[in-house]
Design a protein around this motif. Structure first.
Motif, PDB file in Angstrom:
ATOM      1  N   LEU A 234       0.867  -1.176   0.000  1.00 17.16           N
ATOM      2  CA  LEU A 234       0.000   0.000   0.000  1.00 17.16           C
ATOM      3  C   LEU A 234       0.905   1.228   0.000  1.00 17.16           C
ATOM      4  CD1 LEU A 234      -2.678  -1.043   2.669  1.00 17.16           C
ATOM      5  CD2 LEU A 234      -2.606  -1.571   0.228  1.00 17.16           C
TER       6      LEU A 234
ATOM      7  N   ASN B 252      -0.103   4.246  -0.342  1.00 16.43           N
ATOM      8  CA  ASN B 252      -0.850   5.262   0.403  1.00 16.43           C
ATOM      9  C   ASN B 252      -0.596   6.666  -0.107  1.00 16.43           C
ATOM     10  OD1 ASN B 252      -2.223   3.445   2.009  1.00 16.43           O
ATOM     11  ND2 ASN B 252      -0.672   3.446   3.616  1.00 16.43           N
TER      12      ASN B 252
ATOM     13  N   THR C 190      -4.927   5.341   2.719  1.00 20.48           N
ATOM     14  CA  THR C 190      -5.924   4.384   3.174  1.00 20.48           C
ATOM     15  C   THR C 190      -6.769   5.047   4.251  1.00 20.48           C
ATOM     16  OG1 THR C 190      -4.611   2.433   2.663  1.00 20.48           O
ATOM     17  CG2 THR C 190      -6.258   2.200   4.404  1.00 20.48           C
TER      18      THR C 190
ATOM     19  N   THR D 121      -8.987   1.727   0.136  1.00 19.39           N
ATOM     20  CA  THR D 121      -7.550   1.616  -0.055  1.00 19.39           C
ATOM     21  C   THR D 121      -7.254   1.325  -1.515  1.00 19.39           C
ATOM     22  OG1 THR D 121      -5.552   0.594   0.832  1.00 19.39           O
ATOM     23  CG2 THR D 121      -7.382  -0.865   0.366  1.00 19.39           C
TER      24      THR D 121
END
Length: 387
Positions: A30, A32, A36, A81
């Motif tokens: 992730l 990000n 998220t 996400t």
């Protein structure tokens, strides 16, 4: 920590993966860049929601604290996400925390949608949905529209406070299950364990319509986001066990004898290592030599394993060699057994007076290393002529 034993365990895990008897670990990251974002709605009627979801009696809803030092509550969670390089695009998941094995927290995904089609264990192929998740300046905007759900919200990333997540909440992400009981195992590092999330005071909820409205408070109890990258190792669908039979151990063509026997391993410093042996296989006796293909079954506290070897020894001196063909069983039992490795083989107390029934013994002192120390291995084997 890295040492020879762990390397051997990894090697065995890879062998099991290639056989189709072990699970694959893949990376999931992730980034990000679009944080998220997680919305938590307090469950006001846990019993009613559990009944509506059809949760099994052994997987009841589990109250869990969200933040370190916080009170344990029942929460319905919506998480937006984006997984790096995932073709499915933005993902929205509704989930609850249930009591898993031993009462430990476990995430149960009750609904999942992605912007583009995705493979899903509950539906095989998950169809695209209206899932939007983006950051514009200091605003994070989310939207989810499906036949049963409408959710639109936004929040300001400025002024958010850092908050440490509760360990129980983090641990709930170790095992993530979906309808039908198919579960993923996820392994995280310090980026998830130690880095705090950014908690906002409030979020603007423009629309909220779900099948579970009667069981939740429509005002989020907590909203937070992450903007730090999170690498994971993922063992997907690990609870879906597809039986793959191990290839049979090939014996010796034109064998003249069958092998049988038993033995034991006894630790000198601890009985944890104590094991029982049983032997089966084939042999050829010719020209003063015994050639064997052997299955050594081992049973101890770690479970059951089978070490398959081939070899030979001189019936007069007992001197010979032995080569490992394979080891099948728990990684901790097979981890240090190297396929294809050869070693000295010494047969003692050979009794070949009756060529139809030859017996011998194998006695060894084994150094198990670490805190296990030395152990004594003793076996008695018999080669019986086949009719």
């Amino acid at each position: 920590k890295t040492n020879g034993h762990q390397i051997a365990l990894m090697r065995k895990a890879v062998e099991q993966l290639f056989r189709g008897t072990g699970d694959a670990l893949v990376t999931e990251r992730l980034d990000n860049a679009t944080p998220t974002t997680t919305y938590h709605f307090e469950i006001t009627d846990p019993a009613g929601l559990a009944a509506a979801l059809g949760l099994a009696a052994d997987r009841p809803l589990r109250p869990t604290p969200l933040f370190e030092g916080g009170a344990a509550t029942h929460a319905l969670t919506l998480t937006f996400t984006t997984v790096a390089d995932a073709p499915e695009g933005a993902r929205a998941e509704w989930s609850v925390v249930v009591a898993g094995d031993g009462g430990r927290p476990q995430t149960w995904v009750i609904d999942r949608h992605t912007r583009h089609g995705a493979v899903d264990p509950a539906q095989i192929i998950g169809l695209p949905a209206d899932v939007a998740h983006r950051r514009t300046g200091d605003r994070i905007e989310t939207r989810l529209v499906t036949p049963g759900v409408i959710f639109e919200a936004s929040l300001s990333a400025d002024g958010a406070d850092d908050a440490a997540l509760a360990l129980d909440w983090i641990e709930a992400g170790d095992t993530v299950c979906r309808p039908g009981g198919i579960c993923d195992q996820r392994f995280y590092d310090a980026e998830t364990l130690d880095v705090p999330v950014h908690r906002v005071d409030s979020a603007q909820i423009d629309q909220l319509q779900t099948p579970w409205d009667a069981f939740i408070d429509p005002t989020p109890r907590a909203v937070f986001f992450r903007d730090n990258a999170q690498p994971f190792a993922l063992k997907a669908w690990q609870s879906l066990k597809v039986p793959v039979p191990d290839p049979p151990f090939a014996g010796l063509p034109d064998a003249t004898h069958t092998l049988s026997g038993s033995g034991a391993l006894a630790g000198r410093d601890t009985d944890v290592v104590n094991s029982e042996y049983r032997y089966a296989g084939d042999a050829i006796v010719a020209d003063g030599e015994l050639i064997f293909a052997m299955d050594q079954g081992i049973t101890n506290l770690l479970g059951e394993a089978h070490i398959y070897t081939t070899g030979s020894f001189d019936l007069a001196t007992g001197v010979g060699t032995q080569t490992v063909v394979d080891c099948q069983g728990p990684a901790l039992l097979c981890g240090d057994v190297v396929d294809g490795s050869s070693a000295y083989y010494a047969a003692a107390a050979i009794d070949a007076a009756d060529p139809d029934q030859i017996t011998w013994q194998v006695q060894l002192v084994v150094n198990l290393g670490g805190s296990f120390g030395l152990a004594d291995s003793a076996s008695t084997l018999t080669a019986t002529r086949t009719p």
